[in-house]
Structure formats: structure tokens, C-alpha cells
Design a protein around this motif. Structure first.
Motif, short mmCIF file in Angstrom:
data_model
loop_
_atom_site.label_atom_id
_atom_site.label_comp_id
_atom_site.label_asym_id
_atom_site.label_seq_id
_atom_site.Cartn_x
_atom_site.Cartn_y
_atom_site.Cartn_z
N ARG A 92 -6.94 9.27 -3.77
CA ARG A 92 -6.57 9.28 -2.35
C ARG A 92 -6.38 7.82 -1.91
O ARG A 92 -7.19 6.95 -2.24
CB ARG A 92 -7.67 9.94 -1.52
N PHE A 93 -5.31 7.59 -1.17
CA PHE A 93 -4.99 6.24 -0.71
C PHE A 93 -4.94 6.23 0.82
O PHE A 93 -4.41 7.18 1.42
CB PHE A 93 -3.62 5.78 -1.22
N CYS A 94 -5.46 5.19 1.43
CA CYS A 94 -5.30 5.05 2.88
C CYS A 94 -5.16 3.57 3.24
O CYS A 94 -5.98 2.74 2.81
CB CYS A 94 -6.50 5.64 3.62
N SER A 138 0.83 -1.21 0.00
CA SER A 138 0.00 0.00 0.00
C SER A 138 0.86 1.26 0.00
O SER A 138 0.52 2.26 -0.64
CB SER A 138 -0.91 0.02 1.23
N GLU A 139 1.97 1.21 0.72
CA GLU A 139 2.85 2.39 0.80
C GLU A 139 3.47 2.67 -0.58
O GLU A 139 3.52 3.82 -1.04
CB GLU A 139 3.94 2.15 1.85
N ILE A 140 3.92 1.60 -1.23
CA ILE A 140 4.54 1.77 -2.55
C ILE A 140 3.48 2.20 -3.57
O ILE A 140 3.72 3.11 -4.39
CB ILE A 140 5.28 0.48 -2.97
N LEU A 141 2.31 1.60 -3.48
CA LEU A 141 1.20 1.97 -4.38
C LEU A 141 0.89 3.46 -4.24
O LEU A 141 0.70 4.17 -5.24
CB LEU A 141 -0.03 1.13 -4.01
N PHE A 179 -1.44 6.49 5.88
CA PHE A 179 -1.72 5.46 6.90
C PHE A 179 -2.68 5.99 7.97
O PHE A 179 -2.57 7.14 8.38
CB PHE A 179 -0.44 5.00 7.59
N ALA A 180 -3.56 5.12 8.44
CA ALA A 180 -4.45 5.46 9.56
C ALA A 180 -4.20 4.47 10.69
O ALA A 180 -4.11 3.25 10.45
CB ALA A 180 -5.90 5.35 9.11
N ASN A 235 1.69 6.53 -7.15
CA ASN A 235 0.52 7.23 -7.73
C ASN A 235 0.18 8.50 -6.98
O ASN A 235 -0.96 8.95 -7.01
CB ASN A 235 -0.68 6.28 -7.73
N ARG A 236 1.18 9.09 -6.32
CA ARG A 236 0.84 10.21 -5.42
C ARG A 236 0.41 11.46 -6.18
O ARG A 236 -0.22 12.34 -5.62
CB ARG A 236 1.98 10.51 -4.46
N ASP A 237 0.73 11.55 -7.47
CA ASP A 237 0.29 12.74 -8.21
C ASP A 237 -0.92 12.43 -9.10
O ASP A 237 -1.22 13.18 -10.03
CB ASP A 237 1.45 13.26 -9.09
N SER A 238 -1.59 11.32 -8.81
CA SER A 238 -2.65 10.87 -9.71
C SER A 238 -3.99 11.54 -9.46
O SER A 238 -4.90 11.43 -10.28
CB SER A 238 -2.83 9.36 -9.54
N GLY A 239 -4.16 12.18 -8.30
CA GLY A 239 -5.48 12.72 -7.93
C GLY A 239 -6.27 11.74 -7.07
O GLY A 239 -7.27 12.11 -6.47
#
Ligand SMILES: NC(=O)c1ccc[n+]([C@@H]2O[C@H](COP(=O)([O-])OP(=O)(O)OC[C@H]3O[C@@H](n4cnc5c(N)ncnc54)[C@H](O)[C@@H]3O)[C@@H](O)[C@H]2O)c1
Length: 256
Positions: free
Chosen positions: A174-176, A161-164, A225-226, A168-172
Motif C-alpha cells: 500500500r502506498f500513500c 510517489s505517484e509513479i512508484l 494521495f492524502a 507497483n500497484r499490483d504488488s500487494g
């Protein structure tokens, strides 16, 4: 962009947190597609809602997962949120555990996430918005006796999840990745059918709603991360600074 409540897909929607989250989103007016092997549980989740659509899919089957996501996109519309809640949690001493069980835990908990990510994300990335939520666990950070297979799978979920997120951090999007402590759900029945480690059972137990609320805060703040629960943050800090003390507590609790 925040979730507008159109279409969410939830794996493990037939029980526990997946069920609670499905019903919460459906109550708020969202359409929700749920994937699970538990057809009875899915029927319970969907009862009273004609906006909850059930897909009996084993998430370890990559073709079936890809097919389900194609069907969902073509029949229900663009997917805005994906919640990866499906998992299994048998516990036991690693050398005593049937390796088929150990491998199955990895294939459901980690392999299932990879199957869903590769099926769900390409169209979401093309559109440039949506939420992708994965479930790790406090045990993915703090390994302990008798939970080797599950903790290893949840550590793999965290790295994935961290690598994903970073890829894709500039993709628009949101990941958690959420790392809860014990939560009151039927998952614990699998531990009770094998062995219940004493240390996590001594800690705080959260409700599904508390975990869901923390994930919503995580998405809003853009953190990858949560860590729901007061003891979780403390446990994460202890594991980083004093891993020997954490192992000592685990040995003392289990008595070996
Ligand atoms: N309950 C806890 O104490 C706790 C703590 C930390 C993390 N988590 C994580 O939270 C998530 C949700 O857990 P929960 O407590 O709601 O569990 P749960 O057992 O209540 O629900 C999990 C669902 O996943 C489904 N599932 C299992 N294998 C599947 C497969 N191969 N394909 C499709 N569906 C499958 C099950 O049928 C079940 O309906 C899991 O990822 C779990 O590891 C739970």
C-alpha cells in the motif's frame, strides 16, 4: 494487507510528525526503527520505549541508508511499514538563496526519499505486503512566493510517489503520499530563521495526529494521495481550476 504493528521504519523520527507517529506506533505495541541526524530528538522519541531503535543516519547518504535498512531487516525482522518524514524547509526568494541551500533541500527532501525507497522496497516487494508512506506538502501542489526550493522538492516527491505507486500497484503493497497544509511542528522554526511566507501562515494549521489519521484512512481506502484538512482539498481544486487567482492571493499576501 493491513499493518499488523510489527516493525516500522520512520525517517525524521527525532521530531514533529515522525516523532509523534513513532510514539503512537510504539504505544500500540510496534517495534519502530527511526533514522535521523537529530540524536537528541531521537533520544526524546525513544524515551520510555525499549522497542524504539535509533539510527543516526543522514538520508542523503545512499550507502548509509542502504546499510541501515540491511541492519534493521537482519536484526529486527521484516519491515512492514516505511514512513518518509525527514525533510528541511528553509524559505526565501530564489535568486537570493545560496544555491547550495536550494540543492540541499532537493537532496534531503527528494533524494532522501529515493535513497530510502531503493533500500527498503526490494525485500518488501518480494514479500508482497507492507506500507510505504511519503510526505509531500500542499506546497507541492500549490507553489507560492518565497518557498521555491521546498515547493519544488515536494512537487518532485509527488511525481516520484505517484509513479512508484503505479509501477507497483499490483504488488500487494500500500502506498500513500500525504500533502498536508501547515502542521504545528518544529519544522516551522527553519522558516522563522529565514522568512515566513504570509499565505500559508494565514491558512489552517493541523496537528500531527490529524495528519496521521488521514494517512491511515488513505492506506485503508487504497488511494495513492492524502489531502488532510478542509482547506487543502479546496486549495487543490483552486490551483487546478484557477491558478491565476491562487498566484494573485500569494502576491497580495507578500506585497510584491
Ligand atoms: N510541518 C508542516 O507544516 C508540514 C507541512 C507539510 C508537509 N510537511 C512534511 O512533513 C514531514 C515531517 O515534517 P515535520 O513538520 O515533522 O518536520 P520536523 O522538522 O519536525 O522533523 C523533520 C526531521 O527530519 C530530520 N532530518 C532533516 N534532514 C535530515 C537528513 N538529511 N537525514 C535524516 N534526517 C533528517 C530532522 O532532524 C527532523 O528531526 C516533512 O517531510 C515535511 O516536509 C510538514
Amino acid at each position: 494487507m493491513a499493518f499488523t504493528g510489527q516493525l516500522a521504519v520512520i525517517t525524521g523520527g527525532g521530531s514533529g510528525m515522525g516523532q509523534a507517529w513513532t510514539r503512537q506506533l510504539a504505544k500500540e505495541g510496534a517495534t519502530v526503527a527511526i533514522l535521523d541526524v537529530n540524536s537528541e530528538g531521537m533520544a526524546e522519541t525513544a524515551s520510555g520505549f525499549d522497542t524504539v531503535h535509533r539510527f543516526e543516519v543522514d538520508i542523503t547518504d545512499s550507502d548509509a541508508v542502504a546499510g541501515a535498512f540491511k541492519t534493521i531487516e537482519s536484526s529486527l525482522g521484516p519491515i512492514e511499514r516505511v514512513i518518509n518524514a525527514a525533510a528541511i524547509m528553509p524559505f526565501g526568494r530564489l535568486v537570493d538563496e545560496d544555491p547550495r541551500v536550494t540543492n540541499k533541500v532537493m537532496s534531503v527532501n527528494y533524494g532522501g526519499l529515493a535513497n530510502v525507497a531503493t533500500a527498503a522496497l526490494p525485500p518488501m516487494l518480494e514479500r508482497g505486503y507492507g506500507d510505504f508512506i511519503s510526505f509531500s506538502s500542499m506546497t507541492g501542489i500549490i507553489p507560492g512566493l518565497l518557498m521555491g526550493a521546498y515547493a519544488s522538492s515536494k512537487a518532485a516527491v509527488q511525481h516520484y510517489s505517484e509513479i512508484l505507486y503505479h509501477e507497483n500497484r499490483d504488488s500487494g503493497l500500500r502506498f500513500c503520499c500525504v500533502c498536508p497544509p501547515a502542521v504545528a511542528t518544529p519544522l516551522w522554526r527553519q522558516a522563522e530563521a529565514t522568512v515566513v511566507p504570509k499565505l500559508p501562515a494565514k491558512g489552517e494549521t493541523l496537528t500531527p495526529d490529524e495528519v496521521i489519521a488521514e494517512v491511515e484512512r488513505c492506506l485503508e481506502s487504497g488511494r495513492p494521495f492524502a489531502y488532510p484538512g478542509k482547506q487543502t482539498k479546496f486549495g487543490v481544486m483552486m490551483r487546478r481550476l484557477f491558478p491565476g487567482l491562487v498566484w494573485k492571493a500569494s502576491h497580495e499576501a507578500e506585497g510584491f
